[in-house]
Design a protein around this motif. Structure first.
Motif, PDB file in Angstrom:
ATOM      1  N   SER A   4       0.842  -1.195   0.000  1.00 18.55           N
ATOM      2  CA  SER A   4       0.000   0.000   0.000  1.00 18.55           C
ATOM      3  C   SER A   4       0.874   1.240   0.000  1.00 18.55           C
ATOM      4  N   PRO A   7      -3.705   6.092   0.279  1.00 18.60           N
ATOM      5  CA  PRO A   7      -4.736   6.533  -0.655  1.00 18.60           C
ATOM      6  C   PRO A   7      -4.282   7.776  -1.427  1.00 18.60           C
ATOM      7  N   SER A   8      -4.866   7.968  -2.594  1.00 21.17           N
ATOM      8  CA  SER A   8      -4.545   9.164  -3.375  1.00 21.17           C
ATOM      9  C   SER A   8      -5.163  10.386  -2.706  1.00 21.17           C
ATOM     10  N   TYR A  11      -8.828  10.699  -3.491  1.00 19.66           N
ATOM     11  CA  TYR A  11      -9.696   9.869  -2.653  1.00 19.66           C
ATOM     12  C   TYR A  11      -9.901  10.524  -1.290  1.00 19.66           C
ATOM     13  N   VAL A  12      -8.810  10.975  -0.682  1.00 21.10           N
ATOM     14  CA  VAL A  12      -8.898  11.621   0.626  1.00 21.10           C
ATOM     15  C   VAL A  12      -9.784  12.859   0.532  1.00 21.10           C
ATOM     16  N   ARG A  15     -13.442  12.390   0.774  1.00 27.06           N
ATOM     17  CA  ARG A  15     -13.971  11.908   2.047  1.00 27.06           C
ATOM     18  C   ARG A  15     -14.044  12.972   3.142  1.00 27.06           C
ATOM     19  N   PRO A  96      -8.766   8.125   5.642  1.00 33.41           N
ATOM     20  CA  PRO A  96      -7.387   7.636   5.667  1.00 33.41           C
ATOM     21  C   PRO A  96      -6.388   8.796   5.655  1.00 33.41           C
TER      22      PRO A  96
END
Length: 169
Positions: A4, A7-8, A11-12, A15, A96
């Motif tokens: 891993s 996250p990109s 993506y973050v 959220r 994340p």
């Protein structure tokens, strides 16, 4: 074992709550990460009081409630000498790389309710092994000014390749 890279940012960004400034959060993380001391400041032979802090969450209607407990264990007495609890609404969602923004309030409130000041605090969360070098353990250590020992409920290994870290789970 899965690899891993975290996250990109897209993506973050998808959220985080409306009105939250991700760029400011990253600057806060970078600033606090530079204040983390990565050396032993406590002589293990002089440690008596060890605290542990963790947070759980429940949904109560439309409100998410955080329940944080801190307990202090005395090595010389072989027993828990005190505990504290904080219960309250948590408004920041799980995102994340931004767990500190969710868990810091419950963790710090439970810790500050302890009468004693332990030499070491155990935290179930990341410290420096975080994509921005500042997980919840490092963040709470900076805010509370206490020595943290990170406990992970999930084992992983970090490998450095060039200037990037890869987490192996």
């Amino acid at each position: 074992m899965r690899v891993s890279r975290g996250p990109s940012e897209g993506y973050v960004r998808s959220r985080v709550p409306k009105g939250f400034h991700l760029e400011v959060a990253r600057k806060v993380q970078t600033a606090l990460a530079s204040k983390v001391i990565e050396k032993d400041l406590v002589n293990i032979n002089n440690v008596d009081l060890i605290a542990g802090v963790d947070v759980a969450y429940i949904n109560h209607g439309d409100v998410e409630i955080g329940i944080s407990v801190a307990s202090t264990y005395s090595l010389s007495r072989s027993s828990i000498i005190e505990w504290s609890c904080w219960v309250g609404p948590v408004t920041f969602p799980y995102v994340p790389t931004l767990l500190s923004f969710r868990e810091l309030k419950p963790v710090v409130n439970a810790y500050l309710r302890l009468r004693s000041r332990p030499q070491v605090v155990l935290i179930d969360g990341h410290g420096r092994a975080h994509p921005y070098r500042l997980g919840i353990a490092s963040t709470s250590g900076c805010v509370c000014g206490c020595q943290q020992l990170v406990l992970l409920s999930r084992y992983f290994t970090v490998r450095w390749t060039g200037s990037r870290a890869r987490c192996l789970m």
